[in-house]
Scaffold this active site. Structure first.
Site, mmCIF file in Angstrom:
data_model
loop_
_atom_site.group_PDB
_atom_site.id
_atom_site.type_symbol
_atom_site.label_atom_id
_atom_site.label_comp_id
_atom_site.label_asym_id
_atom_site.label_seq_id
_atom_site.Cartn_x
_atom_site.Cartn_y
_atom_site.Cartn_z
ATOM 1 C CG ASN A 244 122.367 43.811 98.361
ATOM 2 O OD1 ASN A 244 121.170 43.788 98.600
ATOM 3 N ND2 ASN A 244 123.129 44.871 98.644
ATOM 4 C CB SER B 240 112.622 44.318 93.183
ATOM 5 O OG SER B 240 111.719 45.296 93.667
ATOM 6 C CE1 TYR C 112 116.005 48.320 91.811
ATOM 7 C CE2 TYR C 112 113.607 48.057 91.865
ATOM 8 C CZ TYR C 112 114.854 47.878 92.446
ATOM 9 O OH TYR C 112 114.953 47.233 93.665
ATOM 10 C CB ALA C 113 110.204 47.481 87.056
ATOM 11 C CB ALA C 114 112.896 46.216 82.595
ATOM 12 C CE LYS D 262 116.958 44.853 91.678
ATOM 13 N NZ LYS D 262 118.117 44.130 92.263
ATOM 14 C CB ILE E 177 113.398 46.900 102.476
ATOM 15 C CG1 ILE E 177 112.823 45.618 101.838
ATOM 16 C CG2 ILE E 177 114.290 46.568 103.667
ATOM 17 C CD1 ILE E 177 111.936 44.794 102.741
#
Length: 244
Positions: free
Chosen positions: A84, A136, A149-151, A153, A182
């Site tokens: 997580n 994500s 972050y996107a890469a 995830k 969230i």
């Protein structure tokens, strides 16, 4: 029908990034369903009966592996591992430095892989287990100002499939959840920018932010025997925005 109150009775469950937000909700859920929960985080969290909190920087691979070895020594097995822990710093792509990139990849991807690897080594000797990764919505659908972050995830989503194929014969299931927006400290930027919040929620068919408990419910399901024939799946828990 499976008794949800006993879904994880007697299991040993480890959750990373466990001091708040989604991680705390996952710990509470698994604990309530009977698991012995070991909560890993760089920071201490609220005391809860039945939850063993251990402070470790999961981006330090050696420290993470040592912690897993200690858990295995203490309990004899690991049944559930939940990756997580995450890190997001919103930045324009033109402004990202090597250090910015490395920090995001180290926490969001590298630590997740080596945590899963260490857990799987214990699980294979114990007859199997379940690993749940947190991907994500940002890893499945492009968004601005979060490239590292996107890469990471996106890589988590594909890594989940790779590990599921490789570890299936060991009776280790590997799945992922891709949350949308969230209500956690990581989404605090949305509250500071009501206009952007309205835009994003306007694209969400359910028209609201999700709650950490809703992610915890999905983690619990994927980790349970009720999902015993599910592996390599990325479950969008995003209010429908991933399909909009």
């Amino acid at each position: 029908m499976q008794d949800c109150q006993k879904a994880h009775r007697g299991k040993i469950a480890v959750v990373t990034g466990a001091s708040g937000g989604i991680g705390a909700a996952v710990c509470a859920k698994l604990n309530a369903e009977g698991a012995k929960v070991i909560a890993l985080d760089r920071h201490d969290g609220p005391g809860s009966a039945g939850i063993d909190r251990r402070i470790v920087d999961i981006a330090n691979t050696a420290a993470l592996q040592n912690t897993v070895a200690q858990i295995a020594s203490d309990h004899g097995r690991i049944d559930i591992w939940v990756n997580n822990a995450g890190f997001l710093e919103r930045q324009a792509a033109l402004d990202i430095t090597v250090d910015d990139w490395s920090k995001s990849i180290d926490v969001n991807l590298t630590a997740a892989f080596f945590g899963a690897q260490a857990a799987a080594r214990v699980m294979k000797d114990g007859g199997g287990g379940s690993i749940v990764n947190l991907s994500s919505y940002a890893g499945l659908k492009a968004r601005p100002n979060c490239a590292p972050y996107a890469a990471a995830k996106a890589a988590i989503a594909h890594l989940t499939s790779c590990l599921a194929i490789e570890w299936g014969p060991l009776n280790i299931r590997v799945n992922a959840i891709a949350p949308g927006y969230i209500e956690t400290p990581m989404s605090a930027w949305m509250h500071a920018d009501p206009e952007q919040k309205a835009i994003y929620l306007g694209r969400t068919p359910l028209g609201r932010m999700g709650q950490p408990t809703e992610i915890a419910d999905s983690v619990s399901f994927l980790a349970s025997d009720a999902a015993g024939y599910i592996t390599g799946h990325v479950l969008g828990v995003d209010g429908g925005i991933g399909r909009s």
